[in-house]
Design a protein around this motif. Structure first.
Motif, short mmCIF file in Angstrom:
data_model
loop_
_atom_site.label_atom_id
_atom_site.label_comp_id
_atom_site.label_asym_id
_atom_site.label_seq_id
_atom_site.Cartn_x
_atom_site.Cartn_y
_atom_site.Cartn_z
N ALA A 83 0.47 -1.40 -0.44
CA ALA A 83 -0.31 -0.15 0.39
C ALA A 83 1.21 1.51 0.01
CB ALA A 83 -0.67 -0.16 1.31
N GLN A 84 2.13 1.03 0.51
CA GLN A 84 2.64 1.86 1.11
C GLN A 84 2.97 2.56 -0.30
OE1 GLN A 84 3.27 4.28 3.39
NE2 GLN A 84 4.17 5.48 1.78
N MET A 85 3.73 1.90 -1.43
CA MET A 85 3.72 1.83 -2.63
C MET A 85 2.65 2.26 -4.03
SD MET A 85 7.05 -1.46 -3.25
CE MET A 85 6.75 -1.09 -5.14
N VAL A 86 1.78 1.68 -3.36
CA VAL A 86 0.79 2.64 -4.18
C VAL A 86 0.87 3.70 -3.70
CG1 VAL A 86 -2.11 2.61 -4.49
CG2 VAL A 86 -0.65 0.85 -3.92
N TYR A 87 1.14 4.57 -2.44
CA TYR A 87 0.65 5.82 -2.10
C TYR A 87 1.78 6.94 -2.55
CZ TYR A 87 0.95 9.84 0.80
OH TYR A 87 1.02 11.53 1.34
N ASP A 88 2.89 6.46 -2.73
CA ASP A 88 4.40 6.56 -3.29
C ASP A 88 3.63 7.16 -4.26
OD1 ASP A 88 5.53 6.94 -0.95
OD2 ASP A 88 6.51 5.21 -1.57
N TYR A 89 3.83 6.25 -5.86
CA TYR A 89 3.64 6.54 -6.81
C TYR A 89 1.87 7.01 -6.55
CZ TYR A 89 1.77 4.43 -11.23
OH TYR A 89 1.55 4.87 -12.80
N ILE A 90 1.14 6.87 -6.26
CA ILE A 90 -0.37 8.22 -6.49
C ILE A 90 0.19 9.67 -6.49
CG2 ILE A 90 -2.62 9.41 -5.80
CD1 ILE A 90 -2.32 6.34 -8.08
N CYS A 91 1.03 9.81 -5.56
CA CYS A 91 1.79 11.19 -5.16
C CYS A 91 2.78 11.56 -6.17
CB CYS A 91 2.97 11.13 -3.75
SG CYS A 91 1.30 11.07 -2.54
N THR A 92 3.33 10.94 -6.81
CA THR A 92 4.30 11.03 -7.45
C THR A 92 3.48 11.29 -9.32
OG1 THR A 92 6.24 9.43 -7.30
CG2 THR A 92 5.79 10.10 -9.60
N ILE A 93 2.42 10.42 -9.81
CA ILE A 93 1.79 10.76 -11.60
C ILE A 93 0.77 11.74 -11.06
CG2 ILE A 93 2.53 8.58 -11.87
CD1 ILE A 93 -0.44 8.07 -11.26
N ALA A 94 0.16 11.78 -9.72
CA ALA A 94 -0.55 12.75 -10.18
C ALA A 94 -0.87 14.28 -9.47
CB ALA A 94 -1.85 12.40 -8.73
N ASN A 95 -1.75 14.93 -10.41
CA ASN A 95 -1.91 16.14 -10.49
C ASN A 95 -3.45 17.11 -9.76
OD1 ASN A 95 -0.43 16.49 -12.78
ND2 ASN A 95 -2.50 15.84 -14.39
N PRO A 96 -2.92 17.69 -8.31
CA PRO A 96 -3.35 18.29 -7.77
C PRO A 96 -5.12 18.29 -8.08
CG PRO A 96 -2.26 20.10 -7.85
CD PRO A 96 -2.00 18.67 -9.40
N ASP A 97 -5.53 18.58 -8.80
CA ASP A 97 -6.86 17.98 -9.33
C ASP A 97 -7.41 16.09 -9.54
OD1 ASP A 97 -5.92 18.43 -11.85
OD2 ASP A 97 -7.07 19.90 -12.81
N ASP A 98 -6.84 15.91 -10.06
CA ASP A 98 -6.90 14.64 -10.02
C ASP A 98 -7.88 13.82 -9.09
OD1 ASP A 98 -5.38 13.63 -12.42
OD2 ASP A 98 -4.28 13.75 -11.72
N ASN A 99 -8.56 13.32 -9.97
CA ASN A 99 -9.44 12.24 -9.10
C ASN A 99 -9.41 10.74 -9.47
OD1 ASN A 99 -11.28 14.22 -7.63
ND2 ASN A 99 -11.81 15.05 -10.18
N ILE A 100 -8.70 9.69 -8.62
CA ILE A 100 -8.01 8.54 -9.20
C ILE A 100 -8.70 7.36 -8.27
CG2 ILE A 100 -5.95 7.14 -9.55
CD1 ILE A 100 -4.76 10.47 -8.56
N LEU A 101 -9.33 6.83 -9.97
CA LEU A 101 -10.11 5.33 -9.40
C LEU A 101 -9.33 4.60 -8.71
CD1 LEU A 101 -12.73 3.59 -7.90
CD2 LEU A 101 -12.73 3.62 -10.56
#
Length: 158
Positions: A83-101
């Motif tokens: 789960a921590q790897m998922v969190y780190d990945y999301i924080c790397t690829i996401a834009n502030p206005d993203d809504n990620i499923l």
């Protein structure tokens, strides 16, 4: 930014894998309709397991507009993923206005909820096709729970 942690719909065995049952397809559609009516999903990331991909595809089919995202597969969303790897990945690829499923499984949906910032002692029950919405403002460190959707009841605020 919002992250939606969703468990796949009800599944049955088919050969060496599990696929969505008819009930699971209906559950995914019901929760998906609730999600897309409130949140413009900009990214979809799924476990590579067939039942999760099917759930992601059902939600994706409900999206309207020009920029419907493709489904990205991420091994760490599998039941034994990190789960921590998922969190780190999301924080790397996401834009502030993203809504990620994020479409995943038990126990990973619970692990993801805590990793993304759920702080209550008990996570709401992630029955099949349930989804937790966590939101992070630009000036915040962690995500905060915003809503919990379940195919059997209305939106539950957390």
């Amino acid at each position: 930014m919002r992250v939606i942690v969703m468990r796949h719909g009800d599944a049955v065995f088919s050969g060496g894998d599990r696929i969505l049952s008819i009930r699971g397809e209906q559950e995914a559609k019901i929760t998906g309709m609730k999600l897309v009516s409130h949140i413009p999903i900009t990214k979809i990331i799924s476990s590579p397991k067939q039942r999760a991909i099917q759930t992601a595809n059902i939600v994706r089919s409900l999206l309207r507009g020009r920029n419907i995202p493709e489904i990205e597969l991420l091994n760490e969303l599998s039941p034994s993923g990190d789960a921590q790897m998922v969190y780190d990945y999301i924080c790397t690829i996401a834009n502030p206005d993203d809504n990620i499923l994020l479409v995943s499984h038990i126990p990973q949906v619970i692990n993801l909820s805590y990793t993304f910032g759920y702080t209550s002692q008990e996570v709401p029950r992630f029955y099949t096709a349930a989804a937790m919405v966590l939101q992070k403002e630009a000036d915040q460190d962690r995500f905060k729970p915003q809503a919990f959707y379940d195919p059997t009841c209305e939106n539950q605020l957390i």
